[in-house]
Design a protein around this motif. Structure first.
Motif, PDB file in Angstrom:
ATOM      1  N   ARG A 131      40.403  41.619  -6.127  1.00 33.34           N
ATOM      2  CA  ARG A 131      40.029  42.537  -7.222  1.00 33.34           C
ATOM      3  C   ARG A 131      38.581  42.310  -7.629  1.00 33.34           C
ATOM      4  O   ARG A 131      37.813  43.234  -7.827  1.00 33.34           O
ATOM      5  CB  ARG A 131      40.939  42.344  -8.428  1.00 33.34           C
ATOM      6  CG  ARG A 131      42.278  42.967  -8.235  1.00 33.34           C
ATOM      7  CD  ARG A 131      43.121  42.840  -9.471  1.00 33.34           C
ATOM      8  NE  ARG A 131      44.421  43.420  -9.230  1.00 33.34           N
ATOM      9  CZ  ARG A 131      45.412  42.775  -8.635  1.00 33.34           C
ATOM     10  NH1 ARG A 131      45.250  41.533  -8.228  1.00 33.34           N
ATOM     11  NH2 ARG A 131      46.571  43.370  -8.439  1.00 33.34           N
ATOM     12  N   PHE A 132      38.257  41.038  -7.750  1.00 32.12           N
ATOM     13  CA  PHE A 132      36.879  40.731  -8.131  1.00 32.12           C
ATOM     14  C   PHE A 132      35.916  41.226  -7.060  1.00 32.12           C
ATOM     15  O   PHE A 132      34.904  41.861  -7.351  1.00 32.12           O
ATOM     16  CB  PHE A 132      36.684  39.222  -8.359  1.00 32.12           C
ATOM     17  CG  PHE A 132      35.241  38.895  -8.590  1.00 32.12           C
ATOM     18  CD1 PHE A 132      34.681  39.059  -9.850  1.00 32.12           C
ATOM     19  CD2 PHE A 132      34.416  38.494  -7.549  1.00 32.12           C
ATOM     20  CE1 PHE A 132      33.329  38.826 -10.069  1.00 32.12           C
ATOM     21  CE2 PHE A 132      33.067  38.264  -7.763  1.00 32.12           C
ATOM     22  CZ  PHE A 132      32.522  38.434  -9.017  1.00 32.12           C
ATOM     23  N   LEU A 133      36.261  40.927  -5.795  1.00 36.14           N
ATOM     24  CA  LEU A 133      35.360  41.264  -4.686  1.00 36.14           C
ATOM     25  C   LEU A 133      35.067  42.764  -4.656  1.00 36.14           C
ATOM     26  O   LEU A 133      33.922  43.193  -4.493  1.00 36.14           O
ATOM     27  CB  LEU A 133      35.978  40.815  -3.354  1.00 36.14           C
ATOM     28  CG  LEU A 133      35.160  41.130  -2.106  1.00 36.14           C
ATOM     29  CD1 LEU A 133      33.805  40.440  -2.149  1.00 36.14           C
ATOM     30  CD2 LEU A 133      35.910  40.698  -0.838  1.00 36.14           C
ATOM     31  N   VAL A 134      36.108  43.545  -4.840  1.00 34.13           N
ATOM     32  CA  VAL A 134      35.936  45.004  -4.793  1.00 34.13           C
ATOM     33  C   VAL A 134      35.065  45.480  -5.962  1.00 34.13           C
ATOM     34  O   VAL A 134      34.156  46.303  -5.787  1.00 34.13           O
ATOM     35  CB  VAL A 134      37.317  45.691  -4.772  1.00 34.13           C
ATOM     36  CG1 VAL A 134      37.201  47.178  -5.051  1.00 34.13           C
ATOM     37  CG2 VAL A 134      37.992  45.454  -3.416  1.00 34.13           C
ATOM     38  N   ASP A 135      35.338  44.947  -7.140  1.00 29.46           N
ATOM     39  CA  ASP A 135      34.530  45.351  -8.311  1.00 29.46           C
ATOM     40  C   ASP A 135      33.076  44.908  -8.132  1.00 29.46           C
ATOM     41  O   ASP A 135      32.147  45.620  -8.502  1.00 29.46           O
ATOM     42  CB  ASP A 135      35.109  44.747  -9.601  1.00 29.46           C
ATOM     43  CG  ASP A 135      36.423  45.416  -9.973  1.00 29.46           C
ATOM     44  OD1 ASP A 135      36.681  46.528  -9.471  1.00 29.46           O
ATOM     45  OD2 ASP A 135      37.197  44.829 -10.751  1.00 29.46           O
ATOM     46  N   TYR A 136      32.896  43.729  -7.551  1.00 25.90           N
ATOM     47  CA  TYR A 136      31.535  43.217  -7.325  1.00 25.90           C
ATOM     48  C   TYR A 136      30.829  44.097  -6.299  1.00 25.90           C
ATOM     49  O   TYR A 136      29.688  44.519  -6.481  1.00 25.90           O
ATOM     50  CB  TYR A 136      31.600  41.762  -6.839  1.00 25.90           C
ATOM     51  CG  TYR A 136      30.232  41.158  -6.620  1.00 25.90           C
ATOM     52  CD1 TYR A 136      29.559  40.491  -7.653  1.00 25.90           C
ATOM     53  CD2 TYR A 136      29.590  41.250  -5.379  1.00 25.90           C
ATOM     54  CE1 TYR A 136      28.293  39.954  -7.458  1.00 25.90           C
ATOM     55  CE2 TYR A 136      28.324  40.720  -5.179  1.00 25.90           C
ATOM     56  CZ  TYR A 136      27.685  40.073  -6.219  1.00 25.90           C
ATOM     57  OH  TYR A 136      26.428  39.533  -6.033  1.00 25.90           O
TER      58      TYR A 136
END
Lengths: 198, 425
Positions: free
Chosen positions: B363-368
Motif C-alpha cells: 500500500r505504501f509503495l503504490v502511494d509512494y
C-alpha cells in the motif's frame, strides 16, 4: 484544551527540554496589573507634583475649588483600587486617572479599556466622577498648560526606545491547513477485500 | 558603553546602581533585566462567552505590549531579558505549546477582535524567536558565535520540541526565514544534533504508541524489529470509543504534519532520522495503520461532518508520510548521488535497499510511486551510476508493477526506464 501533539509527547518522553518547575511563579492577570501599577508609579508624574502644579498656577481663591476636584479624583481612585494597597496605590491610581482624562470630555471605550487593563473591573460611576473632576480642574488652568506639564513629567523617566526589531521583515500569516488536494476519493469498496495477493 | 565592534558577551557597561553610585557591570548581567512579569499565553476558547473573549483580549493585549516592548529594546537589553527573565521564557514556551495550529479542528473564535489580536501576537512571537536565533544583528550588535551557541542551548531558549513547534506554526509562509534560523542554531551549537539524535527514538515511540492504541502492536518493539502480527486486538480502531478515535486521528495528523514541516524546512535533519531507521518504521507503520484507520472512519457510525473531517485528516496524514519518506530518501541518497559525492556507491546501495524494503509494504509503495515514481529515480540512478545491476533494477520495477496489480489500482503513468525524466523532485 489543546489537541494531542507530537511535541507534547516529546517534551514528556525525551530529556532535551527544560523540566517544568511548578514552584516557579506564574503570573496571572491580577499580578500583572499590580506590576503594571508599580511600573506606572515609577514613571515620573506623581500626585504631589499634580497638586503642586495646580497650587502654583492658580490664584488662592481658585485653589479651594481645585482642591475639592482633586479630592474627588482621589476618591474615585480609591473606589477603583480599594484600600488594600494603601495611600500610595490610591495616589498612583489618581495620577493614572488624571493622565487618562486630562484631554478627554467623556469616558469612551478606549479610556474604559485602559482603566480596566490597569486595575481590573471597576465601578463605571468612579470613572465618570474622575473624568468630570479632571475636566473641571484642568479647565481652571487651561488644557495646553496641563498638556505641557504632563508631557514634561512623563518623558523624564521614560527610557529611549528604538525601532522594534523586525519592523521591516516580511512576515507571512500563511499556515498549514487540511488541503482538499490531499483528500483521497471515498471508495466504498474495501481495499482490503480487493488487495489480497497470495 | 564600551566601544563598538566588541561582542556583547565581552562588553561592560557603567550604570547607576541601587545605592546611587556608578558601577561597572558585564553588559549581559541579571541585574540589567527589567521586572516585566510576562504572562503565559492561553489560547482563546472556542465559542467563548463575551466575558471570556474579553478576558482573552485583555490577557493577549498584555502579552502583545510586552513583546513589542521587548522587540524595541536595544540589543544588550534584549539579551539580558531573554537570558534572565524566566517569565519571558514561560510566555514564549506557552505560545509554542498552546497556540492553535492551522490544522487544529477548531480554529480561532469568529470574533474579529480575537482574530486581529491573535495575528498581532503571532507576528510578534515569531519576531522574538527570530531575534533570539540571530547572533549578529548589525556590525555593532552581535554575540561571539560560540557564546551565542552556549547561551541558547544552556538556557533552553531553543530545544528540539520548540524548533518543531516553530516549523509547524510558522513554516508554511516563512520557510526561508525559518530555515536560516534553524540552520544558524544548529551551526552555532552542534549539540542540537545530539539532541535530535536523542529525540528521534521518541518519535518512533510515538508511532508505536499510536499502533498500540489501535491494537496493532504489543509495544516495546524497537526500530529494527518487524511488527508483531499477533496483536491483542487488531480491530481496536473499530471498537474504541469515538473520542479516543478522534484524538488518535488528530494525534496522527499532528505528528505527520510536524515531522514533515521540520524535515522540509531543515533537510539536514533527514540524515539523523535515516540513521535511526525512521524510514523503515514509518513505512511499516503506514502499511499497518492506514488501512485500519480508513476502515474505521468509513464503517463506523459518525456524525457526517466529523466523518468527513476524520477522512480528510487520514488522507492528509497519508500524504505527509509519503512526502516524509521522499524527503528522507531525497536528502540522504538521491542528492548525494546527483551531487557526485564521494560515497556515491553507498548512496546507490542505500536507495536500492530502501526501495527493496518498500516492496513488502504494497500500500505504501503504490502511494509512494503514485506521488514520486520509483521508475524515475531508477532511471536517474542508471544515468548517474552506469554500473547499476540491471537484474536488480528490473526486479524492483516489476515489484512496483506487481504492487499496483495486487491492490487492483491503475497506475497513472507507465514505468519507462531509461527515458527522459524530470529528476528526483
Amino acid at each position: 484544551m489543546s489537541p494531542p501533539r507530537l511535541t507534547g509527547a516529546l517534551r514528556s518522553f525525551s530529556n532535551v527540554s527544560r523540566q517544568e518547575d511548578f514552584t516557579e511563579e506564574v503570573y496571572d492577570l491580577k499580578a500583572k496589573r499590580l506590576k503594571r501599577q508599580e511600573r506606572f508609579s515609577r514613571e515620573g508624574l506623581t500626585w504631589q507634583k499634580i497638586v503642586q502644579f495646580f497650587t502654583q498656577h492658580l490664584e488662592k481663591k481658585e485653589q479651594q475649588t481645585a482642591t475639592q476636584e482633586l479630592k474627588n479624583i482621589l476618591q474615585a481612585a480609591k473606589q477603583i483600587v480599594g484600600t488594600d494597597f494603601g495611600q500610595e496605590a490610591i495616589e498612583s491610581a489618581a495620577v493614572f486617572l488624571f493622565k487618562t482624562f486630562y484631554s478627554k470630555d467623556q469616558v469612551g471605550h478606549e479610556e474604559t479599556r485602559a482603566i480596566k487593563q490597569m486595575f481590573g473591573p471597576f465601578p463605571a460611576s468612579a470613572a465618570e466622577a474622575s473624568c468630570a473632576a479632571v475636566g473641571k480642574v484642568v479647565a481652571q488652568v487651561g488644557e495646553s498648560l496641563v498638556e505641557a506639564f504632563v508631557q514634561t513629567q512623563s518623558s523624564s523617566k521614560t527610557p529611549d526606545r528604538g525601532e522594534p526589531f523586525g519592523r521591516n521583515i516580511a512576515f507571512s500569516f500563511d499556515t498549514y491547513v487540511l488541503d482538499s488536494q490531499d483528500t483521497l476519493p471515498w471508495l466504498e469498496e474495501s481495499e482490503e477485500e480487493r488487495g489480497l495477493d497470495f | 558603553m564600551a566601544g563598538a565592534r566588541v561582542p556583547l558577551d565581552e562588553r561592560h557597561v557603567t550604570e547607576i546602581g541601587p545605592k546611587g553610585k556608578e558601577r561597572s557591570l558585564p553588559a549581559l548581567h541579571p541585574e540589567r533585566k527589567e521586572e516585566r512579569s510576562f504572562l503565559p499565553y492561553k489560547p482563546p476558547l472556542e465559542d467563548g462567552s463575551p466575558a471570556q473573549v474579553e478576558e482573552f483580549l485583555e490577557h493577549a493585549q498584555f502579552i502583545s505590549e510586552d513583546l513589542e516592548w521587548l522587540l524595541s529594546l536595544p540589543h544588550d537589553k534584549f539579551w539580558c531579558q531573554v537570558v534572565f527573565d524566566e517569565s519571558l521564557q514561560k510566555c514564549l514556551d506557552s505560545y509554542l505549546r498552546h497556540a492553535p495550529r492551522g490544522l487544529d479542528p477548531a480554529l480561532l473564535s469568529s470574533s474579529p477582535a480575537v482574530a486581529d489580536m491573535h495575528r498581532s501576537l503571532h507576528r510578534s512571537m515569531f519576531m522574538v524567536f527570530l531575534r533570539m536565533a540571530t547572533h549578529k544583528e548589525s556590525k555593532e550588535n552581535f554575540l561571539t558565535p560560540a557564546v551565542f551557541g552556549e547561551i541558547i542551548y544552556n538556557n533552553f531558549l531553543f530545544d528540539i520540541p520548540k524548533i518543531l513547534d516553530l516549523c509547524v506554526l510558522f513554516g508554511k509562509g516563512n520557510s526561508q526565514l525559518l530555515h536560516k534560523m534553524i540552520d544558524n542554531i544548529f551551526t552555532q551549537q552542534p549539540s542540537y544534533y545530539g539532541d535530535l539524535d536523542d529525540t528521534v527514538p521518541s518519535m518512533i515511540q510515538v508511532l508505536d504508541m499510536i499502533l498500540e492504541k489501535c491494537g496493532l502492536q504489543t509495544g516495546g518493539a524497537c526500530a529494527n524489529e518487524p511488527l508483531k502480527l499477533t496483536a491483542h486486538n487488531p480491530h481496536a480502531a473499530m471498537t474504541m470509543n469515538e473520542e479516543d478515535l478522534v484524538d488518535l486521528v488528530l494525534y496522527l495528523c499532528d505528528t505527520c504534519s510536524t515531522i514533515h514541516s521540520f524535515l522540509d524546512i531543515f533537510p539536514k535533519a533527514c540524515l539523523t532520522f535515516h540513521r535511526h531507521g525512521f524510514l523503515y518504521r514509518l513505512v511499516s507503520f503506514y502499511e499497518v495503520l492506514i488501512p485500519e484507520l480508513e476502515k474505521a472512519v468509513k464503517k463506523r457510525n459518525f456524525d457526517k461532518n466529523l466523518q468527513e473531517d476524520l477522512w480528510r485528516r487520514v488522507s492528509h496524514s497519508r500524504r505527509r508520510m509519503v512526502e516524509i519518506a521522499h524527503l528522507i530518501l531525497h536528502h540522504t541518497c538521491l542528492q548525494p548521488i546527483l551531487e557526485g559525492s564521494e560515497n556515491i556507491a553507498a548512496s546507490v546501495e542505500d536507495l536500492l535497499q530502501s526501495f527493496t524494503a518498500f516492496l513488502q509494504e504494497k500500500r505504501f509503495l503504490v502511494d509512494y510511486d503514485e506521488e514520486f515514481p520509483v521508475g524515475d529515480d531508477i532511471s536517474l540512478l542508471q544515468q548517474a551510476f552506469p554500473h547499476l545491476d540491471d537484474t536488480r533494477t528490473s526486479y524492483l520495477l516489476q515489484g512496483v508493477e506487481s504492487a499496483w496489480e495486487s491492490l487492483g489500482r491503475r497506475k497513472p503513468h507507465p514505468v519507462l526506464p531509461m527515458t527522459s525524466h524530470q529528476g528526483a523532485e
